[in-house]
Write a protein that holds these residues in place. Sequence first.
Motif, short mmCIF file in Angstrom:
data_model
loop_
_atom_site.label_atom_id
_atom_site.label_comp_id
_atom_site.label_asym_id
_atom_site.label_seq_id
_atom_site.Cartn_x
_atom_site.Cartn_y
_atom_site.Cartn_z
N PHE A 93 11.17 -15.72 -29.73
CA PHE A 93 11.86 -16.94 -28.87
C PHE A 93 11.75 -16.46 -27.40
N TRP A 94 12.19 -15.31 -27.00
CA TRP A 94 12.10 -15.02 -25.53
C TRP A 94 10.59 -14.80 -24.89
N ALA A 95 9.92 -14.33 -25.88
CA ALA A 95 8.40 -14.21 -25.32
C ALA A 95 7.82 -15.47 -25.01
N ASN A 96 8.12 -16.50 -25.94
CA ASN A 96 7.71 -18.06 -25.82
C ASN A 96 8.38 -18.33 -24.50
N GLU A 189 2.92 -8.41 -21.89
CA GLU A 189 4.00 -8.09 -20.99
C GLU A 189 4.98 -8.85 -21.57
N ARG A 190 4.86 -10.08 -21.85
CA ARG A 190 6.11 -11.04 -22.05
C ARG A 190 6.51 -10.56 -23.45
N THR A 191 5.76 -10.23 -24.54
CA THR A 191 6.11 -9.37 -25.78
C THR A 191 7.05 -8.23 -25.56
N ARG A 192 6.77 -7.24 -24.50
CA ARG A 192 7.47 -6.04 -24.19
C ARG A 192 8.57 -6.61 -23.58
N GLU A 193 8.74 -7.44 -22.67
CA GLU A 193 9.77 -7.76 -21.84
C GLU A 193 11.07 -8.30 -22.89
#
Length: 212
Positions: A93-96, A189-193
Motif C-alpha cells: 500500500f505505502w510503496a504504491n 527505493e519506494r519498496t525500501r522506504e
Amino acid sequence: MKVLDQQEEEFSARQGEVLDAVLSLLVEGREALTMSAVARRASCSKETLYKWFGDRDGLLTATVRWQASKVRAGNWDRQKLDASSLEESLRAFWANWLGVIASRTSIALNRVAVSHAATAKSNLGAIVLANGRFAIGERLKPLLEAGREAGLLEFDDAEEAFRTYFGLVGRDLQIRLLLGDGVELTEAERTREAARATKQFFALHGARASQP
C-alpha cells in the motif's frame, strides 16, 4: 472474509480520459483550468462535462478521486490474516502511495490546491483533503483494524495509528516535492522506504508476538 481493494470503479473509460486531460492541464499550468479548456483538451463538449460532473468543483472532485484511486489497499483475507500477509499488504500500500504522491500529476494537483486554499479561489484545498488524504486513510484503516482484531497490532484509535504510519512513510517528502526538490524514487527505493516505515510502525504498534 476476503476484502477487495476499495478503489472506486465509478468512472467509465471515456470519463477517465477526460479526468486525465484535467490532470495534464494542471501539470502544464499554461492556462486556467476552465470547463472550456478541459472540453478542448478532452475533445468533448462543455455540456457533456456538466452532465457528467456538474460544475467545476464537481469536475475537480472527480479528478482528485480519480488520482487518489491509484493508491490501492490490495486484496486481503480477514480470516487468514497473519503477520506476514499483514506486513506485505501494508508495504505494498505505502510503496504504491509513494509512487502516486511523487508523480508529476499529484505534485501539480497539490500545488494548485495549496495556492487556491491560500486565496480562497475555490474549494480545491478542501476537495483534495476530503478525497485525497482523508479518503486514503479510510481505505487503509480497515486493514489496520483487521490486524488489531487478529492480535497483530495494538492501538486505541485507528485514525491516530494511521496518522503515525502516514508520518513514518511520508516524512518530509511532500513538502520537498511541493517546493521543487525534484525527488525521484525508483521502484526499489519506494519498496525500501515502505519496508522501513512498516518496521518502525510495528515497533510502535505491533503486538509482541507479531514483531517482524
